[in-house]
Design a protein around this motif. Structure first.
Motif, PDB file in Angstrom:
ATOM      1  N   ARG A 173       0.827  -1.194   0.000  1.00 57.59           N
ATOM      2  CA  ARG A 173       0.000   0.000   0.000  1.00 57.59           C
ATOM      3  C   ARG A 173       0.871   1.257   0.000  1.00 57.59           C
ATOM      4  O   ARG A 173       1.851   1.330   0.732  1.00 57.59           O
ATOM      5  CB  ARG A 173      -0.919   0.014   1.231  1.00 57.59           C
ATOM      6  CG  ARG A 173      -1.955  -1.093   1.218  1.00 57.59           C
ATOM      7  CD  ARG A 173      -2.800  -1.080   2.473  1.00 57.59           C
ATOM      8  NE  ARG A 173      -3.780  -2.140   2.433  1.00 57.59           N
ATOM      9  CZ  ARG A 173      -4.983  -2.044   1.874  1.00 57.59           C
ATOM     10  NH1 ARG A 173      -5.350  -0.897   1.326  1.00 57.59           N
ATOM     11  NH2 ARG A 173      -5.812  -3.056   1.860  1.00 57.59           N
ATOM     12  N   THR A 174       0.480   2.204  -0.809  1.00 53.89           N
ATOM     13  CA  THR A 174       1.136   3.503  -0.830  1.00 53.89           C
ATOM     14  C   THR A 174       0.084   4.554  -1.147  1.00 53.89           C
ATOM     15  O   THR A 174      -0.973   4.234  -1.706  1.00 53.89           O
ATOM     16  CB  THR A 174       2.269   3.541  -1.873  1.00 53.89           C
ATOM     17  OG1 THR A 174       2.923   4.809  -1.812  1.00 53.89           O
ATOM     18  CG2 THR A 174       1.743   3.335  -3.272  1.00 53.89           C
ATOM     19  N   LYS A 175       0.358   5.792  -0.803  1.00 54.77           N
ATOM     20  CA  LYS A 175      -0.651   6.839  -0.945  1.00 54.77           C
ATOM     21  C   LYS A 175      -0.640   7.519  -2.303  1.00 54.77           C
ATOM     22  O   LYS A 175      -1.499   8.355  -2.575  1.00 54.77           O
ATOM     23  CB  LYS A 175      -0.463   7.877   0.164  1.00 54.77           C
ATOM     24  CG  LYS A 175      -0.700   7.315   1.557  1.00 54.77           C
ATOM     25  CD  LYS A 175      -0.540   8.389   2.614  1.00 54.77           C
ATOM     26  CE  LYS A 175      -0.799   7.827   4.007  1.00 54.77           C
ATOM     27  NZ  LYS A 175      -0.643   8.861   5.058  1.00 54.77           N
ATOM     28  N   GLY A 176       0.349   7.224  -3.125  1.00 56.55           N
ATOM     29  CA  GLY A 176       0.403   7.847  -4.437  1.00 56.55           C
ATOM     30  C   GLY A 176       1.830   8.019  -4.908  1.00 56.55           C
ATOM     31  O   GLY A 176       2.781   7.604  -4.228  1.00 56.55           O
ATOM     32  N   PRO A 177       2.021   8.620  -6.080  1.00 56.72           N
ATOM     33  CA  PRO A 177       3.367   8.829  -6.626  1.00 56.72           C
ATOM     34  C   PRO A 177       4.261   9.597  -5.660  1.00 56.72           C
ATOM     35  O   PRO A 177       3.824  10.540  -5.002  1.00 56.72           O
ATOM     36  CB  PRO A 177       3.102   9.637  -7.905  1.00 56.72           C
ATOM     37  CG  PRO A 177       1.696   9.320  -8.274  1.00 56.72           C
ATOM     38  CD  PRO A 177       0.977   9.111  -6.982  1.00 56.72           C
ATOM     39  N   ASN A 178       5.514   9.174  -5.573  1.00 54.97           N
ATOM     40  CA  ASN A 178       6.535   9.841  -4.754  1.00 54.97           C
ATOM     41  C   ASN A 178       6.255   9.762  -3.258  1.00 54.97           C
ATOM     42  O   ASN A 178       6.813  10.539  -2.480  1.00 54.97           O
ATOM     43  CB  ASN A 178       6.709  11.310  -5.175  1.00 54.97           C
ATOM     44  CG  ASN A 178       7.177  11.432  -6.610  1.00 54.97           C
ATOM     45  OD1 ASN A 178       8.118  10.767  -7.022  1.00 54.97           O
ATOM     46  ND2 ASN A 178       6.497  12.270  -7.384  1.00 54.97           N
ATOM     47  N   TYR A 210       1.597   7.666 -12.608  1.00 54.30           N
ATOM     48  CA  TYR A 210       2.615   8.522 -12.003  1.00 54.30           C
ATOM     49  C   TYR A 210       2.454   9.979 -12.422  1.00 54.30           C
ATOM     50  O   TYR A 210       2.459  10.888 -11.595  1.00 54.30           O
ATOM     51  CB  TYR A 210       4.002   8.023 -12.385  1.00 54.30           C
ATOM     52  CG  TYR A 210       5.123   8.850 -11.792  1.00 54.30           C
ATOM     53  CD1 TYR A 210       5.534   8.651 -10.483  1.00 54.30           C
ATOM     54  CD2 TYR A 210       5.752   9.844 -12.534  1.00 54.30           C
ATOM     55  CE1 TYR A 210       6.547   9.408  -9.918  1.00 54.30           C
ATOM     56  CE2 TYR A 210       6.766  10.610 -11.990  1.00 54.30           C
ATOM     57  CZ  TYR A 210       7.166  10.394 -10.686  1.00 54.30           C
ATOM     58  OH  TYR A 210       8.163  11.155 -10.136  1.00 54.30           O
ATOM     59  N   PHE A 211       2.332  10.221 -13.738  1.00 55.84           N
ATOM     60  CA  PHE A 211       2.296  11.587 -14.234  1.00 55.84           C
ATOM     61  C   PHE A 211       0.938  12.248 -14.047  1.00 55.84           C
ATOM     62  O   PHE A 211       0.838  13.464 -13.910  1.00 55.84           O
ATOM     63  CB  PHE A 211       2.671  11.626 -15.716  1.00 55.84           C
ATOM     64  CG  PHE A 211       4.131  11.424 -15.980  1.00 55.84           C
ATOM     65  CD1 PHE A 211       5.067  12.370 -15.591  1.00 55.84           C
ATOM     66  CD2 PHE A 211       4.582  10.278 -16.596  1.00 55.84           C
ATOM     67  CE1 PHE A 211       6.407  12.188 -15.816  1.00 55.84           C
ATOM     68  CE2 PHE A 211       5.933  10.080 -16.838  1.00 55.84           C
ATOM     69  CZ  PHE A 211       6.846  11.034 -16.443  1.00 55.84           C
ATOM     70  N   LEU A 212      -0.121  11.452 -14.063  1.00 55.70           N
ATOM     71  CA  LEU A 212      -1.478  12.003 -13.971  1.00 55.70           C
ATOM     72  C   LEU A 212      -2.222  11.343 -12.813  1.00 55.70           C
ATOM     73  O   LEU A 212      -3.226  10.656 -13.009  1.00 55.70           O
ATOM     74  CB  LEU A 212      -2.230  11.776 -15.295  1.00 55.70           C
ATOM     75  CG  LEU A 212      -1.525  12.254 -16.561  1.00 55.70           C
ATOM     76  CD1 LEU A 212      -2.327  11.868 -17.790  1.00 55.70           C
ATOM     77  CD2 LEU A 212      -1.302  13.762 -16.518  1.00 55.70           C
ATOM     78  N   GLU A 267      -2.725  11.426  -5.132  1.00 54.06           N
ATOM     79  CA  GLU A 267      -2.055  12.705  -4.897  1.00 54.06           C
ATOM     80  C   GLU A 267      -0.551  12.531  -5.066  1.00 54.06           C
ATOM     81  O   GLU A 267       0.033  11.575  -4.551  1.00 54.06           O
ATOM     82  CB  GLU A 267      -2.350  13.195  -3.476  1.00 54.06           C
ATOM     83  CG  GLU A 267      -1.658  14.497  -3.114  1.00 54.06           C
ATOM     84  CD  GLU A 267      -1.855  14.860  -1.655  1.00 54.06           C
ATOM     85  OE1 GLU A 267      -1.318  15.908  -1.236  1.00 54.06           O
ATOM     86  OE2 GLU A 267      -2.525  14.095  -0.939  1.00 54.06           O
ATOM     87  N   ASP A 268       0.048  13.450  -5.804  1.00 50.51           N
ATOM     88  CA  ASP A 268       1.499  13.432  -5.950  1.00 50.51           C
ATOM     89  C   ASP A 268       2.119  13.978  -4.662  1.00 50.51           C
ATOM     90  O   ASP A 268       1.911  15.127  -4.294  1.00 50.51           O
ATOM     91  CB  ASP A 268       1.919  14.296  -7.142  1.00 50.51           C
ATOM     92  CG  ASP A 268       3.409  14.183  -7.448  1.00 50.51           C
ATOM     93  OD1 ASP A 268       4.125  13.545  -6.649  1.00 50.51           O
ATOM     94  OD2 ASP A 268       3.857  14.723  -8.475  1.00 50.51           O
TER      95      ASP A 268
END
Length: 412
Positions: free
Chosen positions: A159-164, A335-337, A344-345
């Motif tokens: 699990r991760t919250k989004g890019p980066n 990642y980009f969008l 959320e980035d």
């Protein structure tokens, strides 16, 4: 954001026997003019088409990354005007057959029909469907198909919250027995080399991840220090010391999973290839000249293939999951969008002065070829005198390797 199959590594930090590959989004890197105002709209459309993106995906990238608004009707008209289409303009089956044959002579012999289809679309600019590739692989490589069919994929929850949000970093040295390790002067350390590529990546994307996960190896000491320096003014719970997480290498699931993909799709073939060279007497790892020559000839080929592996991975399609929180689609799209999937980035912006300071104090840039300067100068002179070119394939690299060794033996 749940990501049992969220296959986007915000940065793949590959220390591949000294070959470090950064993938913080391959589209701008793969197509240098992507963010250049001089690149025309139609050229962008053609580029995205050849990457295998669908109509909706092309329109999203044009809108979000370039501020270009088009309808699907306009997009189809432009593609038709440039002679591009996925159904009406199918590639000649003989071209597809020949391209697959060529891939099977290299590391393409280790991949399945989905990745093979991506390679044909991206590298050969062919228009072909997966079913055709699957049937041709059954004819051309029945043993490989049978071998891959016996393996079953076991997935782990991640699990991760989004890019980066999290970058996973690790070292990979499976080609170390064949000399693919940078020669670092005593004034520099492996940590300074890793720090340089870490800073390069941050400079490229304009920021760092909220969290970085790595093992306790000495090569990560500088990266950990820099990450904590960059995040020293953060106000979230992952700021300062919490911004770099140490843990066992075997527990670093995301990057360990990537090594398995890399090995199956690339490095396993190269390991067998170099072992064959050694077994037939073409290469001796006790001979310093041969070690340097092997690195000089094969380094650019392997580096280029690593970039292709990352590009293909970031453009593959992630199938829908039963987990509603796990997004489907292409990793580059996710990642980009991120807004498209409601993510959320989480990139943390870094001041350019801090990046410059870090580079001056902690970093070391290794020679491009990975060889000692004296050897590079010698073979460059030989290549210039004999009008030799740098190789682009494994076969060309073997020929250059043999030619250079013969010329060096004549000089000695």
């Amino acid at each position: 954001m749940a990501a049992a199959r969220f296959a986007r590594f915000a940065m793949i930090y590959l220390i591949f026997n000294g070959l470090i590959l950064q993938c913080a989004g391959v589209l701008p890197r793969y197509f240098p003019g992507l963010n250049n105002d001089h690149v025309g709209r139609d050229e962008l459309i053609e580029h995205y088409f050849h990457l295998g993106l669908g109509y909706d995906e092309i329109l999203l990238f044009l809108l979000m990354l370039h501020g270009i608004t088009l309808s699907i009707r306009q997009l189809k008209r432009i593609l038709r005007h440039r002679g591009l289409g996925r159904r009406a303009n199918r590639s000649d089956p003989r071209q597809v057959y020949q391209a697959i044959e060529e891939e099977l002579r290299g590391s393409g012999s280790t991949i399945g029909y989905r990745q093979m289809t991506q390679r044909l679309v991206l590298d050969y600019r062919l228009v072909v469907d997966k079913e055709t590739v699957r049937e041709l692989l059954k004819i051309l490589d029945p043993e490989g198909v049978a071998t891959r069919s016996r393996h079953r994929l076991r997935r782990r929850q991640y699990r991760t919250k989004g890019p980066n949000h999290v970058w996973h970093i690790d070292g990979y040295d499976k080609l170390k027995p064949f000399g693919f390790v940078y020669t670092v002067p005593l004034t520099a350390t492996a940590g300074a080399l890793c720090a340089q590529y870490f800073v390069d990546c941050i400079r490229q994307i304009g920021g760092t991840a909220r969290i970085i996960r790595g093992d306790g190896g000495t090569e990560n000491v500088y990266v950990a220090a820099l990450q904590r320096f960059f995040r020293r003014d953060g106000e979230d719970i992952w700021a300062e010391d919490n911004s770099f997480l140490y843990g066992k290498s075997v527990s670093n699931q995301r990057i360990e999973a990537w090594w398995g993909i890399l090995r199956k799709g690339c490095s396993d073939w190269w390991i067998r290839f170099f072992k064959d060279m050694r077994d037939c007497g073409l290469y001796c790892d006790d001979d310093v000249v041969q070690v340097e020559c092997l690195k000089f000839c094969f380094m650019p080929v392997i580096r280029n293939e690593l970039h292709k592996v990352a590009i293909l991975w970031n453009l593959h399609k992630i199938r829908p999951s039963t987990n509603a929180e796990s997004p489907s689609g292409r990793p580059d799209m996710l990642y980009f969008l991120p807004d498209v999937t409601g993510a959320e980035d989480l990139k943390e912006d870094i001041d350019l002065d801090d990046i410059d300071l870090a580079e001056q104090r902690c970093c070391y840039r290794c020679p491009e070829s990975g060889c000692v300067d004296e050897f590079t100068q010698l073979v460059s002179i030989i290549m210039q005198e004999q009008n030799l070119n740098m190789p682009e394939t494994a076969e060309e690299a073997v020929m250059l390797y043999s030619t250079l060794l013969e010329s060096i033996d004549d000089l000695l």
